[in-house]
Design a protein around this motif. Structure first.
Motif, PDB file in Angstrom:
ATOM      1  N   ASN A 133      46.753 -24.875 -69.475  1.00 43.33           N
ATOM      2  CA  ASN A 133      47.092 -24.303 -70.769  1.00 43.33           C
ATOM      3  C   ASN A 133      45.912 -23.490 -71.276  1.00 43.33           C
ATOM      4  OD1 ASN A 133      49.756 -25.357 -71.594  1.00 43.33           O
ATOM      5  ND2 ASN A 133      48.774 -27.340 -71.328  1.00 43.33           N
ATOM      6  N   LEU A 134      46.103 -22.795 -72.383  1.00 48.10           N
ATOM      7  CA  LEU A 134      45.002 -22.061 -73.013  1.00 48.10           C
ATOM      8  C   LEU A 134      44.384 -22.930 -74.110  1.00 48.10           C
ATOM      9  CD1 LEU A 134      46.197 -18.355 -73.366  1.00 48.10           C
ATOM     10  CD2 LEU A 134      44.482 -19.300 -71.824  1.00 48.10           C
ATOM     11  N   SER A 135      43.668 -23.958 -73.668  1.00 51.08           N
ATOM     12  CA  SER A 135      42.986 -24.859 -74.596  1.00 51.08           C
ATOM     13  C   SER A 135      41.594 -25.156 -74.057  1.00 51.08           C
ATOM     14  CB  SER A 135      43.779 -26.162 -74.770  1.00 51.08           C
ATOM     15  OG  SER A 135      43.753 -26.914 -73.576  1.00 51.08           O
ATOM     16  N   GLU A 136      40.674 -25.513 -74.937  1.00 48.94           N
ATOM     17  CA  GLU A 136      39.320 -25.872 -74.506  1.00 48.94           C
ATOM     18  C   GLU A 136      39.348 -27.059 -73.551  1.00 48.94           C
ATOM     19  OE1 GLU A 136      36.463 -24.416 -74.809  1.00 48.94           O
ATOM     20  OE2 GLU A 136      36.827 -22.956 -76.399  1.00 48.94           O
ATOM     21  N   LYS A 137      40.212 -28.019 -73.836  1.00 56.28           N
ATOM     22  CA  LYS A 137      40.321 -29.203 -72.976  1.00 56.28           C
ATOM     23  C   LYS A 137      40.730 -28.811 -71.557  1.00 56.28           C
ATOM     24  CE  LYS A 137      41.769 -33.898 -73.858  1.00 56.28           C
ATOM     25  NZ  LYS A 137      40.629 -34.646 -74.069  1.00 56.28           N
ATOM     26  N   ALA A 138      41.707 -27.930 -71.448  1.00 55.06           N
ATOM     27  CA  ALA A 138      42.158 -27.481 -70.124  1.00 55.06           C
ATOM     28  C   ALA A 138      41.073 -26.665 -69.427  1.00 55.06           C
ATOM     29  CB  ALA A 138      43.433 -26.652 -70.250  1.00 55.06           C
ATOM     30  N   LEU A 139      40.348 -25.861 -70.189  1.00 54.22           N
ATOM     31  CA  LEU A 139      39.314 -25.012 -69.603  1.00 54.22           C
ATOM     32  C   LEU A 139      38.084 -25.798 -69.147  1.00 54.22           C
ATOM     33  CD1 LEU A 139      39.409 -22.015 -72.106  1.00 54.22           C
ATOM     34  CD2 LEU A 139      40.171 -21.987 -69.724  1.00 54.22           C
ATOM     35  N   HIS A 140      37.768 -26.892 -69.849  1.00 55.10           N
ATOM     36  CA  HIS A 140      36.482 -27.551 -69.589  1.00 55.10           C
ATOM     37  C   HIS A 140      36.542 -29.031 -69.234  1.00 55.10           C
ATOM     38  CE1 HIS A 140      34.662 -23.856 -70.901  1.00 55.10           C
ATOM     39  NE2 HIS A 140      35.340 -23.914 -72.026  1.00 55.10           N
ATOM     40  N   ASP A 141      37.582 -29.756 -69.622  1.00 52.97           N
ATOM     41  CA  ASP A 141      37.593 -31.208 -69.430  1.00 52.97           C
ATOM     42  C   ASP A 141      38.603 -31.691 -68.392  1.00 52.97           C
ATOM     43  OD1 ASP A 141      35.675 -31.359 -71.431  1.00 52.97           O
ATOM     44  OD2 ASP A 141      37.144 -31.736 -73.002  1.00 52.97           O
ATOM     45  N   ASN A 142      39.802 -31.186 -68.470  1.00 56.82           N
ATOM     46  CA  ASN A 142      40.870 -31.642 -67.577  1.00 56.82           C
ATOM     47  C   ASN A 142      40.639 -31.146 -66.154  1.00 56.82           C
ATOM     48  OD1 ASN A 142      41.972 -32.457 -69.991  1.00 56.82           O
ATOM     49  ND2 ASN A 142      43.655 -31.001 -69.949  1.00 56.82           N
ATOM     50  N   PHE A 143      41.321 -31.776 -65.212  1.00 53.04           N
ATOM     51  CA  PHE A 143      41.361 -31.254 -63.850  1.00 53.04           C
ATOM     52  C   PHE A 143      42.633 -30.429 -63.743  1.00 53.04           C
ATOM     53  CE2 PHE A 143      42.333 -31.288 -59.319  1.00 53.04           C
ATOM     54  CZ  PHE A 143      41.125 -30.813 -58.822  1.00 53.04           C
ATOM     55  N   GLU A 144      42.483 -29.123 -63.659  1.00 54.32           N
ATOM     56  CA  GLU A 144      43.608 -28.196 -63.628  1.00 54.32           C
ATOM     57  C   GLU A 144      43.558 -27.382 -62.334  1.00 54.32           C
ATOM     58  OE1 GLU A 144      45.765 -28.265 -66.071  1.00 54.32           O
ATOM     59  OE2 GLU A 144      44.660 -29.135 -67.744  1.00 54.32           O
ATOM     60  N   MET A 145      44.671 -26.781 -61.980  1.00 56.19           N
ATOM     61  CA  MET A 145      44.719 -25.943 -60.784  1.00 56.19           C
ATOM     62  C   MET A 145      45.484 -24.668 -61.102  1.00 56.19           C
ATOM     63  SD  MET A 145      46.290 -25.157 -57.373  1.00 56.19           S
ATOM     64  CE  MET A 145      47.865 -25.389 -57.985  1.00 56.19           C
ATOM     65  N   LEU A 146      44.980 -23.545 -60.576  1.00 58.98           N
ATOM     66  CA  LEU A 146      45.665 -22.264 -60.700  1.00 58.98           C
ATOM     67  C   LEU A 146      45.738 -21.621 -59.331  1.00 58.98           C
ATOM     68  CD1 LEU A 146      43.973 -20.713 -63.871  1.00 58.98           C
ATOM     69  CD2 LEU A 146      46.290 -21.616 -63.710  1.00 58.98           C
ATOM     70  N   LEU A 147      46.851 -21.000 -59.061  1.00 56.56           N
ATOM     71  CA  LEU A 147      47.019 -20.193 -57.860  1.00 56.56           C
ATOM     72  C   LEU A 147      46.956 -18.742 -58.318  1.00 56.56           C
ATOM     73  CD1 LEU A 147      47.647 -20.362 -54.818  1.00 56.56           C
ATOM     74  CD2 LEU A 147      50.055 -20.190 -55.418  1.00 56.56           C
ATOM     75  N   CYS A 148      46.120 -17.941 -57.647  1.00 56.91           N
ATOM     76  CA  CYS A 148      45.913 -16.555 -58.051  1.00 56.91           C
ATOM     77  C   CYS A 148      46.569 -15.615 -57.052  1.00 56.91           C
ATOM     78  CB  CYS A 148      44.417 -16.265 -58.128  1.00 56.91           C
ATOM     79  SG  CYS A 148      44.039 -14.565 -58.558  1.00 56.91           S
ATOM     80  N   ASP A 149      47.250 -14.625 -57.567  1.00 52.50           N
ATOM     81  CA  ASP A 149      47.831 -13.577 -56.737  1.00 52.50           C
ATOM     82  C   ASP A 149      47.437 -12.246 -57.351  1.00 52.50           C
ATOM     83  OD1 ASP A 149      49.770 -12.820 -54.528  1.00 52.50           O
ATOM     84  OD2 ASP A 149      50.602 -11.728 -56.236  1.00 52.50           O
ATOM     85  N   TYR A 150      47.258 -11.245 -56.522  1.00 52.67           N
ATOM     86  CA  TYR A 150      46.894  -9.928 -57.019  1.00 52.67           C
ATOM     87  C   TYR A 150      47.360  -8.887 -56.025  1.00 52.67           C
ATOM     88  CZ  TYR A 150      43.107 -11.065 -53.835  1.00 52.67           C
ATOM     89  OH  TYR A 150      42.394 -11.471 -52.742  1.00 52.67           O
ATOM     90  N   GLY A 151      47.450  -7.676 -56.491  1.00 53.90           N
ATOM     91  CA  GLY A 151      47.898  -6.609 -55.613  1.00 53.90           C
ATOM     92  C   GLY A 151      48.360  -5.426 -56.422  1.00 53.90           C
ATOM     93  N   LEU A 152      49.311  -4.706 -55.826  1.00 51.95           N
ATOM     94  CA  LEU A 152      49.863  -3.511 -56.456  1.00 51.95           C
ATOM     95  C   LEU A 152      51.193  -3.823 -57.125  1.00 51.95           C
ATOM     96  CD1 LEU A 152      49.124  -0.947 -53.590  1.00 51.95           C
ATOM     97  CD2 LEU A 152      47.736  -1.454 -55.622  1.00 51.95           C
ATOM     98  N   LYS A 153      51.510  -3.093 -58.158  1.00 54.21           N
ATOM     99  CA  LYS A 153      52.742  -3.349 -58.911  1.00 54.21           C
ATOM    100  C   LYS A 153      54.002  -3.096 -58.084  1.00 54.21           C
ATOM    101  CE  LYS A 153      50.601  -2.444 -63.341  1.00 54.21           C
ATOM    102  NZ  LYS A 153      50.538  -1.551 -64.505  1.00 54.21           N
ATOM    103  N   GLU A 154      53.894  -2.335 -57.019  1.00 49.98           N
ATOM    104  CA  GLU A 154      55.071  -2.131 -56.159  1.00 49.98           C
ATOM    105  C   GLU A 154      55.293  -3.286 -55.191  1.00 49.98           C
ATOM    106  OE1 GLU A 154      52.091   0.724 -53.866  1.00 49.98           O
ATOM    107  OE2 GLU A 154      52.839   0.880 -55.883  1.00 49.98           O
ATOM    108  N   ASP A 155      54.358  -4.255 -55.122  1.00 54.33           N
ATOM    109  CA  ASP A 155      54.533  -5.433 -54.271  1.00 54.33           C
ATOM    110  C   ASP A 155      55.744  -6.229 -54.753  1.00 54.33           C
ATOM    111  OD1 ASP A 155      52.182  -4.685 -53.051  1.00 54.33           O
ATOM    112  OD2 ASP A 155      50.959  -6.251 -53.966  1.00 54.33           O
ATOM    113  N   LYS A 156      56.472  -6.802 -53.818  1.00 58.86           N
ATOM    114  CA  LYS A 156      57.679  -7.558 -54.172  1.00 58.86           C
ATOM    115  C   LYS A 156      57.375  -8.747 -55.070  1.00 58.86           C
ATOM    116  CE  LYS A 156      60.548  -6.292 -50.276  1.00 58.86           C
ATOM    117  NZ  LYS A 156      61.343  -6.740 -49.140  1.00 58.86           N
ATOM    118  N   LEU A 157      56.257  -9.414 -54.864  1.00 59.75           N
ATOM    119  CA  LEU A 157      55.933 -10.583 -55.674  1.00 59.75           C
ATOM    120  C   LEU A 157      55.724 -10.193 -57.137  1.00 59.75           C
ATOM    121  CD1 LEU A 157      55.576 -13.611 -55.613  1.00 59.75           C
ATOM    122  CD2 LEU A 157      53.156 -13.248 -55.155  1.00 59.75           C
ATOM    123  N   TYR A 158      55.150  -9.034 -57.386  1.00 62.08           N
ATOM    124  CA  TYR A 158      54.965  -8.583 -58.769  1.00 62.08           C
ATOM    125  C   TYR A 158      56.303  -8.360 -59.433  1.00 62.08           C
ATOM    126  CZ  TYR A 158      53.575  -5.867 -62.850  1.00 62.08           C
ATOM    127  OH  TYR A 158      53.410  -5.410 -64.136  1.00 62.08           O
TER     128      TYR A 158
END
Length: 158
Positions: A133-158
């Motif tokens: 989440n967008l909270s201080e606790k999530a950013l600094h205290d909790n154990f959180e996981m994010l999967l990052c994807d990036y590329g071009l806007k014409e990519d199917k995933l976008y």
């Protein structure tokens, strides 16, 4: 603590969401996010300095749990612009000029956490999805996981 994984290379990107954005997302000036919980101070401290346009969808809760923003708003009367009395000047200005949009779910609980960095001047994107989440606790205290994807806007995933 946040663990960020690069989906395309299956590699670690570190454990600081905003450091990753500063390192890999400086070309983006738009932030789109959906989350269950967000805190006003996180929006002001981390998003305002980095993004010209911010659009958020926040899950208001399931009757028991409330987001920091929901608690913030609930303490006010229902008069239309009372929220502006408690906001910082920058938040007031951004809400009024449309560079900050905050929407809330009503009937259904939204628990998804998805963040997309974009720019109308670029053909690229960067997106994060996971448990943070967008909270201080999530950013600094909790154990959180994010999967990052990036590329071009014409990519199917976008």
């Amino acid at each position: 603590m946040v663990v960020i994984k690069d989906r395309t290379k299956i590699a670690d990107l570190g454990n600081d969401f905003f450091k990753d954005i500063d390192r890999n997302g400086s070309e983006f000036d738009e932030f789109y996010g959906t989350m269950f919980n967000a805190n006003i101070d996180v929006i002001e401290k981390y998003l305002f300095p980095r993004f010209q346009k911010i659009c958020l969808v926040i899950g208001m809760g399931d009757g028991n749990a409330k987001s920091g923003v929901a608690d913030y708003i609930e303490g006010m009367t229902n008069e239309r612009f009372k929220i502006l009395e408690k906001c910082s000047e920058e938040m007031k200005n951004r809400l009024q000029d449309g560079s900050l949009t905050i929407r809330f779910t009503h009937k259904r609980l939204v628990h998804t956490k998805l963040y997309i960095l974009d720019s109308k001047d670029s053909n690229k994107y960067r997106a994060y999805s996971g448990s943070m989440n967008l909270s201080e606790k999530a950013l600094h205290d909790n154990f959180e996981m994010l999967l990052c994807d990036y590329g071009l806007k014409e990519d199917k995933l976008y």
